[in-house]
Design an enzyme around this catalytic site. Structure first.
Site, PDB file in Angstrom:
ATOM      1  N   HIS A 121       0.993  -1.180  -0.141  1.00 16.73           N
ATOM      2  CA  HIS A 121      -0.066  -0.162   0.052  1.00 16.73           C
ATOM      3  C   HIS A 121       0.795   1.146   0.015  1.00 16.73           C
ATOM      4  O   HIS A 121       2.001   1.232   0.469  1.00 16.73           O
ATOM      5  CB  HIS A 121      -0.855  -0.009   1.569  1.00 16.73           C
ATOM      6  CG  HIS A 121      -1.943   0.794   1.460  1.00 16.73           C
ATOM      7  ND1 HIS A 121      -1.783   2.161   1.606  1.00 16.73           N
ATOM      8  CD2 HIS A 121      -3.275   0.933   1.328  1.00 16.73           C
ATOM      9  CE1 HIS A 121      -2.796   2.857   1.856  1.00 16.73           C
ATOM     10  NE2 HIS A 121      -3.769   1.810   1.551  1.00 16.73           N
ATOM     11  N   ASP A 198       3.026  -4.603   8.122  1.00 23.58           N
ATOM     12  CA  ASP A 198       1.628  -3.951   7.834  1.00 23.58           C
ATOM     13  C   ASP A 198       0.508  -4.999   7.901  1.00 23.58           C
ATOM     14  O   ASP A 198       0.223  -5.621   6.975  1.00 23.58           O
ATOM     15  CB  ASP A 198       1.548  -3.044   6.556  1.00 23.58           C
ATOM     16  CG  ASP A 198       0.417  -2.712   6.100  1.00 23.58           C
ATOM     17  OD1 ASP A 198      -0.657  -2.819   6.791  1.00 23.58           O
ATOM     18  OD2 ASP A 198       0.387  -1.976   5.184  1.00 23.58           O
ATOM     19  N   LYS A 224     -10.806  -0.759  10.036  1.00 30.59           N
ATOM     20  CA  LYS A 224     -11.172  -2.118   8.961  1.00 30.59           C
ATOM     21  C   LYS A 224     -11.268  -3.210   9.936  1.00 30.59           C
ATOM     22  O   LYS A 224     -11.418  -4.512   9.413  1.00 30.59           O
ATOM     23  CB  LYS A 224      -9.659  -2.190   8.181  1.00 30.59           C
ATOM     24  CG  LYS A 224      -9.530  -1.243   7.325  1.00 30.59           C
ATOM     25  CD  LYS A 224      -8.301  -1.352   6.320  1.00 30.59           C
ATOM     26  CE  LYS A 224      -8.101  -0.120   5.509  1.00 30.59           C
ATOM     27  NZ  LYS A 224      -6.916  -0.232   4.629  1.00 30.59           N
TER      28      LYS A 224
HETATM   29  C1  LIG Z   1      -5.689   0.206   4.425  1.00 29.98           C
HETATM   30  C2  LIG Z   1      -4.354   0.029   4.460  1.00 29.98           C
HETATM   31  C3  LIG Z   1      -3.226   0.768   4.935  1.00 29.98           C
HETATM   32  C4  LIG Z   1      -3.651   2.268   5.354  1.00 29.98           C
HETATM   33  O1  LIG Z   1      -4.469   2.271   6.553  1.00 29.98           O
HETATM   34  P1  LIG Z   1      -5.166   3.630   7.110  1.00 29.98           P
HETATM   35  O2  LIG Z   1      -6.063   3.047   8.129  1.00 29.98           O
HETATM   36  O3  LIG Z   1      -5.415   4.215   5.911  1.00 29.98           O
HETATM   37  O4  LIG Z   1      -4.034   4.145   7.682  1.00 29.98           O
HETATM   38  C5  LIG Z   1      -2.239   0.371   4.953  1.00 29.98           C
HETATM   39  N1  LIG Z   1      -1.767  -0.988   4.459  1.00 29.98           N
HETATM   40  C6  LIG Z   1      -2.844  -1.637   3.996  1.00 29.98           C
HETATM   41  C7  LIG Z   1      -2.454  -3.078   3.418  1.00 29.98           C
HETATM   42  C8  LIG Z   1      -4.081  -1.402   3.869  1.00 29.98           C
HETATM   43  O5  LIG Z   1      -5.088  -2.032   3.638  1.00 29.98           O
END
Ligand SMILES: *Cc1c(COP(=O)(O)O)cnc(C)c1O
Length: 404
Positions: A121, A198, A224
């Site tokens: 990302h 991440d 999420k």
């Molecule tokens: C959504 C996402 C992010 C960023 O997350 P935020 O909630 O926007 O800070 C980073 N990496 C992955 C794999 C994501 O799906």
């Protein structure tokens, strides 16, 4: 077996109609919906114990502080972190990665290397590029194959004594690939590199054990994971958090301030400057309780079933091309149909009440690799159903008839 109808009843938003049709929410990889217990917990916080934390002797401040710290403890248990102060509250994954990448300048010099992967990302690319710009370090990239899987032999070749940190996602948001992070962590440690995972796409689907993984940092977003927007977690190993300089200066993160010199507070406060997102931190704990009440193993098993069903049904559409066909993946289906622009499909299926994401999904290098302008992405959660997938297939067929 999960009682999906009972689960759906926990999510008030799912009873809505959109454009006159029942809402089909397939944008879970962008943000999840919130169960009533989470919505209630937000309201309860402001209705009963709202106060600033850590500094007050008054009762409400103590209640709010207790709730905040209990949530930290809950998350510690959930992640199997060794200490509660290894769990930092953040605004989300982006914040967690920036916190580490910023402080890591202290451990990187010109000529060193910082490694990411081809399927990151943007928020796990740009902070590291900024670090490289500041320090003269070089960014290296683990390549992937046509299925959207990391090429592990290439990773091992790229890894050298110069590699100071490896930052990869646990699960790709645009492809759904589950990466072999256990192996990546082990190999990186053999050359003395730290590893940041991440976990934005993993936390909603998988049980994470940071001690078993032996990662140095693990970060995810509350929004999420059925929790509030603007909440999140960065786990860091004590030894790293002790060494890492603070990210932001301000209240809460200090021990003593004079104009000559300031000393910093201990963990976790050193990294939590200012008044935090108190309600977010507390309610993230509620969200994690909710997920655990259903069981992440049950969630994963059911979502795998949706993935299998979705692949099977969508495959029948003539000219469909799936982007991301890894052997190990979660319930994300990225696709294109013939030469139709993904945006046009997204707009037409929305008219039928179906929410999918279209575009590059903050992973432009992935789109460049597959030579597409973007994809249509349907990402399933445990509250979705096979009937909803049938509705998506019909909607895409309709879009194809209109545009093809
Ligand atoms: C959504 C996402 C992010 C960023 O997350 P935020 O909630 O926007 O800070 C980073 N990496 C992955 C794999 C994501 O799906």
């Amino acid at each position: 077996m999960l009682d999906i109808q009972a689960i759906r009843n926990d999510f008030p938003i799912l009873t809505q109609t959109v454009n006159g049709k029942p809402l089909v929410y397939f944008d879970n990889a962008a943000t999840s919906q919130k169960p009533q217990v989470v919505i209630d917990a937000i309201s309860n916080y402001y209705g009963t114990i709202n106060a600033n934390i850590h500094r007050g002797v008054h009762t409400l401040s103590q209640l709010a502080t207790d709730a905040y710290e209990q949530s930290r403890q809950k998350i510690q248990t959930h992640l199997n972190a060794k200490h509660n102060y290894e769990v930092l509250f953040t605004a989300g994954t982006t914040h967690g990665i920036n916190l580490v990448a910023h402080g890591f300048a202290a451990f990187v010099k010109a000529g060193d290397e910082v490694m990411v992967s081809a399927m990151e990302h943007h928020s796990n690319i740009v902070p590291w590029q900024m670090l490289c710009e500041r320090t003269g370090a070089k960014l290296t990239v683990i390549p992937m194959n046509e299925k959207g899987e990391l090429i592990i032999e290439e990773f091992e070749k790229l890894l050298t004594e110069k590699t100071k940190i490896v930052a990869v996602n646990h699960i790709s948001n645009s492809l759904g690939t589950i990466n072999p992070i256990e192996h990546i962590i082990k190999k990186a440690h053999e050359v003395g590199a730290a590893v940041l995972i991440d976990g934005a796409q993993a936390a909603p689907h998988l049980k994470i054990d940071v001690q078993a993984l032996d990662c140095d940092f693990y970060t995810f977003s509350g929004h999420k994971t059925c929790g509030p927007t603007g909440s999140g977690v960065l786990y860091g190993k004590e030894e790293w958090l002790e060494k890492l300089p603070p990210y932001q200066g301000g209240g809460e993160m200090i021990k003593e301030v004079t104009f000559e010199k300031t000393t910093y507070a201990g963990l976790p406060h050193k990294f939590e400057a200012g008044t935090p997102h108190i309600e977010g931190g507390i309610v993230l704990g509620t969200a994690i309780d909710y997920l655990n009440s259903i069981g992440l193993d049950n969630i994963m098993a059911y979502e795998n079933e949706l993935l299998r069903y979705g692949n099977e049904k969508l495959q029948e559409i003539e000219g469909i091309r799936f982007i991301g066909t890894a052997t190990k993946k979660t319930s994300v289906i990225s696709f294109n149909v013939g030469e139709i622009h993904p945006y046009d499909i997204g707009a037409i299926v929305d008219k039928m009440g179906i929410a999918v994401r279209t575009g590059h999904h903050c992973t432009q290098p992935v789109m460049n690799f597959f030579n597409v302008p973007g994809t249509v992405r349907a990402s399933f959660a445990f509250y979705n159903t096979k009937e909803e997938i049938d509705a998506l297939v019909l909607a895409v067929l309709k879009a194809q008839r209109m545009l093809g």
